[in-house]
Every structure is written in structure tokens, then in C-alpha cells.
Scaffold this active site. Structure first.
Site, PDB file in Angstrom:
ATOM      1  N   SER A  65       0.672  -0.862  -0.154  1.00  0.00           N
ATOM      2  CA  SER A  65      -0.789  -0.161  -0.399  1.00  0.00           C
ATOM      3  C   SER A  65       0.700   1.567  -0.041  1.00  0.00           C
ATOM      4  O   SER A  65       0.277   2.054   0.208  1.00  0.00           O
ATOM      5  CB  SER A  65      -1.211  -0.385   0.899  1.00  0.00           C
ATOM      6  OG  SER A  65      -1.852  -0.711   0.981  1.00  0.00           O
ATOM      7  N   LYS A  68       0.214   3.669  -2.961  1.00  0.00           N
ATOM      8  CA  LYS A  68      -0.435   4.612  -2.860  1.00  0.00           C
ATOM      9  C   LYS A  68      -0.578   6.179  -3.160  1.00  0.00           C
ATOM     10  O   LYS A  68      -1.102   6.239  -3.620  1.00  0.00           O
ATOM     11  CB  LYS A  68      -2.420   3.615  -1.499  1.00  0.00           C
ATOM     12  CG  LYS A  68      -2.864   2.681  -2.077  1.00  0.00           C
ATOM     13  CD  LYS A  68      -3.139   1.843  -0.891  1.00  0.00           C
ATOM     14  CE  LYS A  68      -3.613   0.629  -1.014  1.00  0.00           C
ATOM     15  NZ  LYS A  68      -4.436  -0.006   0.056  1.00  0.00           N
ATOM     16  N   TYR A 244      -4.192   3.612   8.257  1.00  0.00           N
ATOM     17  CA  TYR A 244      -5.686   3.182   8.129  1.00  0.00           C
ATOM     18  C   TYR A 244      -6.235   3.648   9.653  1.00  0.00           C
ATOM     19  O   TYR A 244      -5.562   3.966  10.200  1.00  0.00           O
ATOM     20  CB  TYR A 244      -5.448   1.271   8.248  1.00  0.00           C
ATOM     21  CG  TYR A 244      -4.874   1.293   7.058  1.00  0.00           C
ATOM     22  CD1 TYR A 244      -5.566   1.440   5.386  1.00  0.00           C
ATOM     23  CD2 TYR A 244      -3.568   0.387   7.272  1.00  0.00           C
ATOM     24  CE1 TYR A 244      -4.464   0.978   4.310  1.00  0.00           C
ATOM     25  CE2 TYR A 244      -3.155  -0.430   5.574  1.00  0.00           C
ATOM     26  CZ  TYR A 244      -3.295   0.068   4.704  1.00  0.00           C
ATOM     27  OH  TYR A 244      -3.314  -0.228   3.651  1.00  0.00           O
ATOM     28  N   VAL A 262       0.955  -3.576   4.105  1.00  0.00           N
ATOM     29  CA  VAL A 262       0.884  -4.969   4.496  1.00  0.00           C
ATOM     30  C   VAL A 262       2.328  -5.455   4.548  1.00  0.00           C
ATOM     31  O   VAL A 262       2.386  -7.036   5.153  1.00  0.00           O
ATOM     32  CB  VAL A 262      -0.090  -5.211   4.041  1.00  0.00           C
ATOM     33  CG1 VAL A 262       0.108  -6.220   2.814  1.00  0.00           C
ATOM     34  CG2 VAL A 262      -0.744  -6.595   5.280  1.00  0.00           C
TER      35      VAL A 262
HETATM   36  N1  GLU Z   1      -2.595  -5.689  -1.733  1.00  0.00           N
HETATM   37  C1  GLU Z   1      -3.282  -5.307  -0.310  1.00  0.00           C
HETATM   38  C2  GLU Z   1      -4.403  -5.348  -0.526  1.00  0.00           C
HETATM   39  O1  GLU Z   1      -5.534  -4.589  -1.760  1.00  0.00           O
HETATM   40  C3  GLU Z   1      -2.636  -3.969  -0.094  1.00  0.00           C
HETATM   41  C4  GLU Z   1      -3.144  -3.978   1.530  1.00  0.00           C
HETATM   42  C5  GLU Z   1      -1.883  -3.021   1.938  1.00  0.00           C
HETATM   43  O2  GLU Z   1      -0.778  -2.951   2.113  1.00  0.00           O
HETATM   44  O3  GLU Z   1      -2.072  -2.695   3.482  1.00  0.00           O
HETATM   45  O4  GLU Z   1      -5.204  -5.883   0.278  1.00  0.00           O
END
Ligand code: GLU
Length: 310
Positions: A65, A68, A244, A262
Site C-alpha cells: 500500500s 498508493k 489506516y 502490509v
Molecule cells: N495488496 C493489499 C490489499 O489490497 C495491500 C494492503 C496493504 O498494504 O495494506 O489487500
């Protein structure tokens, strides 16, 4: 404050190497489940351009993530503030993959850093492109930011994400039903799963984040990646939404804009001071790197880099 950054970075890594409690690695795909929880990397690149590394700072990991931040930057460049008609700017107070708010808020995700928001952002990058081209554009952008053509997409991770991403499929379809996805969910998700599968080392990640520490300027190519206003806003979103459901606690303890993934990576920005990347695969209860957060807390304490003052 005068600090020898090599000493600070080295002693944080040495101290954390002895910690027994390292959190839990993500287990939803084998490529993450099999990463050694003893791994730890830290990279600091200052505004002046000096680099300070410790531990596994040159080992590539799945940025997940953290990507992003880069797709948000690209999407804002492409569609500008029109993006904010499709995604909000408020912390969600919910887990990264939560679907509950989407119903009440009619398919408009809370922010670009929860999964639903990031999927909308990625959807904008697909406009006028085949998925392969959009994936190529994202990878080229990250390589340009870091000035490093070795950065790659781990295809095995992308395949596993695709095979297991049922919740993301649900989120995408749900938003499509509300008219907030312009493309076939399978195409948008194909791009999203590949951006999550970008592999980078802490050194490369810190390099790629430098524009956010430099008021939007590209550190080596000259010129701007984004305007200073946009850099400030991306940093604001990282501070309020980058961890988050743990974003408030991270701001309280660390006090710099940062985005976690993650895979255990965190990109943190001390505006005007430094770009920082840390990697420790074990996660805390809300899915953020346990030791990564502690390392950043220690680094910011030693350097006085909190945006709220030393
Ligand atoms: N590929 C993971 C998902 O979309 C990324 C989540 C993350 O890094 O928090 O579920």
C-alpha cells in the site's frame, strides 16, 4: 539539533535487532507469509542528499500500500482536483479493506489510502490506457522518482494478489454499482494488484519519496513532480490517513506524514528535512509494521523532525 545520522540510524537498527516481539507477518499470500520476520532495513535521505542506511536497507520487499502515495500523485497530475469528487479526504477509522462505510457513503471511499479509495485512484489511471500500459506508466513513474531503473514488479506477488483479493473484488464491484468506477472491475484491479506488487528496497523507497520532503521538487532530474501546494496536501493525507485505523496513534507517537504497507514497509516524510523508509515485516494489530513504527518514533525523537516541533 546536531545529530550524527549514521550513528542514530545504526543504533536504532542495532537496538531493534535484539527485540523479540516483532509482530505478525501478513499471511494472506505465500510471498508475504514466507518473509523472515528478523529482516529490518532503514534508509534516511536528507534534504541535502546525504544517505544513511542500516540493516537490510538494500533488500527489496513488497511495498504494497505504500504504492498508493505514488498512484495518488500520478492521478492528481492526470485529473487534478476533480479526483476529490470520487474519493474523500477523511480518516476512515476502519481497517484498510473495510466495506461498511461504502454503503452509507454511496460508493465514495473515505480517502485515497484505504483499499477502496486506492482502487478509485487506480481507475483514473486506466482512462485511455490498456491495463498493461497503466501498469507500465506507474512503474516508470516510480523509477523516475527514485532515479532507479532496477525497481521491478514481482509477478508472483501480483498473481497471488489476484488469486486471493476477493475483498478487493467486492469493493470494486460495489463502487461500480454506485457508478464510481469507470472500468470493468477486473481491469482496474489488475492494475491495482500490480502496483501493490512493486518491489523496492528502503534505499529506493526513500529516494522515491524525496519529492515530498522537497516541497514537490524532483531531487535529481530538476523541475517539479508536483506543485508545493500538492506536496503539502499529499503529506497531509499521509499524516491523517496513512496508517489506516492506526493513523491517529502514529501521528501522536511519531508526528510525520507516512504511509505503511502490509509488507511491513513505511515511507515517512519529514518536510524540508528528510525522506525515510523503514522495513520490518511483522505487523501490529492494525496492520502496520510494528518495529517500523517504533524505529520511526525513535528516529524522530533523536532528530527533532516531528512536524509538531522537536
Ligand atoms: N495488496 C493489499 C490489499 O489490497 C495491500 C494492503 C496493504 O498494504 O495494506 O489487500
Amino acid at each position: 539539533m546536531t545529530t550524527d545520522l549514521d550513528d542514530v540510524v545504526g543504533s536504532i537498527a542495532a537496538e531493534l535487532a535484539t527485540w523479540a516481539e516483532r509482530g505478525e507477518v501478513a499471511t494472506y499470500i505465500p510471498q508475504l507469509a514466507h518473509v523472515d520476520p528478523a529482516r529490518f532495513g532503514l534508509a534516511v535521505i536528507t534534504a541535502a542528499g546525504t544517505t544513511h542506511l542500516a540493516g537490510d536497507a538494500d533488500v527489496a520487499f513488497s511495498i504494497q500500500s505504500v504504492s498508493k502515495v505514488f498512484t495518488l500523485t500520478l492521478a492528481l497530475g492526470k485529473v487534478g482536483d476533480a479526483l476529490w469528487r470520487r474519493v474523500g479526504r477523511e480518516p476512515s477509522g476502519n481497517p484498510f479493506n473495510s466495506i461498511v462505510q461504502l454503503e452509507a457513503e454511496k460508493g465514495i471511499p473515505r480517502n485515497p489510502f484505504i483499499n477502496a479509495g486506492a482502487i478509485v485512484v487506480t481507475d483514473t489511471l486506466l482512462a485511455g490506457h490498456a491495463p498493461k500500459e497503466a501498469i507500465g506508466e506507474i512503474l516508470r513513474f516510480v523509477r523516475h522518482l527514485a532515479d532507479d531503473d532496477e525497481i521491478f514488479i514481482d509477478d508472483a506477488v501480483a498473481r497471488s494478489e489476484t488469486a486471493t483479493g476477493h475483498r478487493n473484488v467486492a469493493l470494486a464491484n460495489y463502487m461500480r454499482a454506485f457508478g464510481n468506477l469507470d472500468h470493468d472491475p477486473a481491469l482496474t484491479l489488475g492494475v491495482y494488484f500490480h502496483q501493490c506488487a512493486i518491489a523496492m528496497s528502503c534505499r529506493q523507497l526513500a529516494a522515491a519519496g524525496r519529492y515530498l520532503a522537497l516541497d514537490g521538487r524532483h531531487p535529481t532530474a530538476g523541475g517539479r513532480v508536483v506543485s508545493s501546494e500538492r506536496a503539502r496536501r499529499i503529506n497531509a493525507l499521509m499524516l491523517t490517513c496513512g496508517h489506516y485505523d492506526g493513523s491517529g496513534d502514529f501521528a501522536f507517537r511519531v508526528g510525520v506524514p507516512a504511509k505503511s504497507g502490509v509488507g511491513g514497509g513505511i515511507l515517512a516524510v519529514a518536510p524540508g528535512k528528510a525522506s525515510i523508509a523503514v522495513w520490518s515485516p511483522g505487523l501490529n494489530r492494525v496492520g502496520n509494521s510494528l518495529l517500523g513504527s517504533i524505529a520511526l518514533e525513535k528516529l524522530v525523537k533523536a532528530t527533532g523532525w516531528s512536524i509538531f516541533g522537536p
